[in-house]
Design an enzyme around this catalytic site. Structure first.
Site, mmCIF file in Angstrom:
data_model
loop_
_atom_site.group_PDB
_atom_site.id
_atom_site.type_symbol
_atom_site.label_atom_id
_atom_site.label_comp_id
_atom_site.label_asym_id
_atom_site.label_seq_id
_atom_site.Cartn_x
_atom_site.Cartn_y
_atom_site.Cartn_z
ATOM 1 N N HIS A 222 -4.277 -0.854 -7.261
ATOM 2 C CA HIS A 222 -3.426 -1.917 -6.736
ATOM 3 C C HIS A 222 -3.778 -2.311 -5.301
ATOM 4 C CE1 HIS A 222 0.182 -4.338 -6.385
ATOM 5 N NE2 HIS A 222 0.603 -3.636 -5.344
ATOM 6 N N ASP A 223 -4.039 -1.336 -4.456
ATOM 7 C CA ASP A 223 -4.328 -1.629 -3.047
ATOM 8 C C ASP A 223 -5.555 -2.513 -2.852
ATOM 9 O OD1 ASP A 223 -2.141 -0.537 -1.860
ATOM 10 O OD2 ASP A 223 -3.135 1.272 -1.116
ATOM 11 N N SER B 176 1.409 -8.216 -4.200
ATOM 12 C CA SER B 176 2.384 -7.215 -4.630
ATOM 13 C C SER B 176 3.783 -7.835 -4.520
ATOM 14 C CB SER B 176 2.233 -5.946 -3.782
ATOM 15 O OG SER B 176 2.877 -4.850 -4.374
ATOM 16 N N ASP C 101 -5.876 -2.035 -11.322
ATOM 17 C CA ASP C 101 -4.465 -1.919 -10.925
ATOM 18 C C ASP C 101 -3.655 -1.307 -12.067
ATOM 19 O OD1 ASP C 101 -1.850 -2.334 -9.968
ATOM 20 O OD2 ASP C 101 -2.360 -4.265 -9.066
ATOM 21 N N ARG D 259 7.487 7.761 -0.973
ATOM 22 C CA ARG D 259 6.190 7.209 -0.612
ATOM 23 C C ARG D 259 5.060 7.845 -1.417
ATOM 24 N NH1 ARG D 259 3.804 2.652 1.256
ATOM 25 N NH2 ARG D 259 2.191 3.027 2.807
#
Lengths: 369, 369
Positions: free
Chosen positions: A349-350, A151, A319, A220
């Site tokens: 993505h994670d 990232s 992602d 967040r």
């Protein structure tokens, strides 16, 4: 006791003063400190150093160690006998300048013992690399065997290879492209605006008073949704209500009952607000939006052409923050035979955190680990 | 002059009192007004009525007319000789209860001439259908030839067919699924929280003072990004700077220079803040999150099985707010031979506004227009 020249630290965070720093867009700090953790030992030739770069809200704790036994964010990757074998390699992870995990950032005190707050410089990814190069100088590391990150950490690694081609032999760019895209900028803007809207933000000078945890929490939430895939959220949560709560039992719009996915994001928001400084969140978000390896270098292809490091490029097939297309573009700029190593994960993505082990063998082969 | 029984209005907005309304989650209003526009003429049998349902921040102005000549949001679809031919059909579009385009909503005055604000009831899609059924009663419309809408309007249309199977002969569900998904709920939560964080929101009772335009603007940014596709944003804006502005020339984090995509979203935010009430935005967002045709009906398949209306289901192939998968699921629940008519557009969800003409012939054939 080992010779200090070959033995830097046995984990736990070390902080060093790298002196003054001129920032790319005009800012200046007379004194900058960088915090870092290390694993393994730097050899006498100082040729076995690997720099691991953290993501936006990440920290230096990549993996556990004797002095800091809790699991790190790439625990399965880094350690004795692991993919990045700390019996063999000297691993270092640096908290990015502007952050809040030990390095100088907006919450740090200036020479008059006042927090920088709104006066903290605008930080770019290139500024962070410049700062880290000064640290490497102090440690006597002329050249890293590998600089790798996921990232934003991937952007930091890529810039290292672009700014200091002679100092990076291998570069790992995981779940990151050559530049921040319009969509990333758009979502980042909403996040930064949410923090600034928080009445406790006070234009960035909130230290000593209540902190803008609501605004940071909204930021967040927005970010975290994009760290996950749509199917992942739907399979995990669907429209389920949270416990005994019922989002459909309030006679007025301000309801207290929540859906499960709302409770999940409340937790993510609260967790970050409890561990991260809002100004640092803005600073690093802006840095990430500044990411553009081709900027001032004649475009991405020209910039990549000057990189001499061996590339190791990884994407996550689900992602939707850094779409695999960006990794393919990056790989193409490295050369027609540069592969994209694909993590197969439904979570989005994670996956760069949870499933990098899928390409561990490729990593060893490509980077010569 | 035409007989009032067969001639309702020649466009421009009409407002009628539909009396009291008991809301699904416990709210109650002693008097509700609904605003609507119409095109064409209701025939003597009152059998030629088509109800067109607007999306989240949409209004009743579907198309231009003599009394209201500006173009509407489905201008190419509705009018004399068009797909929905107003020489043949009597078209009506109703502002949803809770909205701010003429129908009773949070900014409306109660019996004591005070705006409802925070006291306004929680609204579900089903509440809106109930209210519209009362309006149809007043107009003497027993049965609609078609109820059709896009995005939230599609949810409203679907609920009409589910709640009043005898009153809907054909139902058009465009770019909408059978329920709000976890991801939609997650993004909606961030939006609602952003509005509530605005110091001007004052828990919803801000009328007479400054309005929470910053919070509403953030909500709009988040929403609008999802109305468009990632490639669309990237192709249109990329990392271009806005005019002479430079996002990378500020020595501190609070920069004034913007990227083009930020300027674009600033415009979208400002535009909405100037035309939409924040409480209505929350009310309709909550209504949309409540959307679940299977709720209390044994699930989506069971609910759809009781619908007798002919379905016309449309998706946009690049939609990442209402993924085509949801439309396919909906179609499957209508029966194994129910097609999904696909709009081919790179722009994302908003293709339901810009490109519905692609399936106009299918619409005519399927719905018998």
């Amino acid at each position: 006791m080992t010779d200090p020249a070959t033995y830097v630290a046995q984990s736990a965070i070390t902080t060093v003063n790298i002196g003054e720093l001129h920032f790319e867009t005009g800012g200046y700090l007379p004194k900058v400190e960088l915090a870092y953790e290390t694993w393994g030992r730097l050899n006498a030739e100082k040729s076995n150093a690997i720099l691991i770069q953290h993501a936006l809200t990440g920290d230096t704790h990549v993996a556990s160690s004797q002095l800091s036994p809790e699991a790190g964010w790439w625990e399965y990757l880094v350690g004795p006998g692991k993919t990045i074998d700390t019996d063999k390699w000297f691993v270092i992870a640096v908290n990015m300048v502007g952050g809040c995990y030990g390095s100088t950032g907006p919450s740090s005190l200036d020479g008059d013992k006042n927090p920088y707050g709104s006066r903290f410089p605008f930080v770019t990814i290139r500024d962070s690399v410049n700062a880290e190069a000064k640290l490497a100088d102090q440690l006597g590391i002329e050249r890293f065997h590998t600089v790798i990150g996921g990232s934003m950490g991937g952007g930091r690694a890529l810039e290292w290879a672009a700014m200091y081609p002679d100092r990076v032999a291998g570069v790992g760019v995981i779940a990151c492209g050559g530049q921040a895209t319009a969509e990333q900028i758009a979502f980042a803007q909403a996040q930064v605006e949410a923090i600034r809207l928080d009445p406790h933000f006070k234009a960035g000078d909130y230290y000593g008073g209540p902190t803008p945890i609501q605004g940071l929490g909204i930021a967040r939430r927005i970010a975290h949704i994009n760290y996950r895939s749509e199917p992942e959220l739907n399979v995990r949560f669907g429209r389920q209500f949270q416990g005994d709560e019922n989002p459909l039992n309030s006679p007025v719009a301000t309801r207290t009952g929540r859906y499960q996915v709302e409770s999940y994001l409340d937790y993510k928001a609260k967790d970050l607000a409890g561990r991260f400084d809002a100004n640092s969140y803005i600073a690093l978000t802006e840095a990430l939006m500044s990411h553009d390896v081709g900027r001032g270098r004649g475009g991405q292809a020209a910039a990549i052409a000057k990189i001499t490091a061996t590339p190791f490029i990884v994407a996550v097939n689900s992602d939707r923050l850094y779409f695999p297309e960006q990794s393919y573009q990056l790989a193409a700029d490295f050369g027609p035979h540069t592969p994209v190593h694909m993590i197969d994960s439904p979570i989005g993505h994670d996956g760069f955190l949870t499933d990098l082990h899928q390409v561990a063998d490729d990593m060893i082969t490509t980077l010569g680990l």
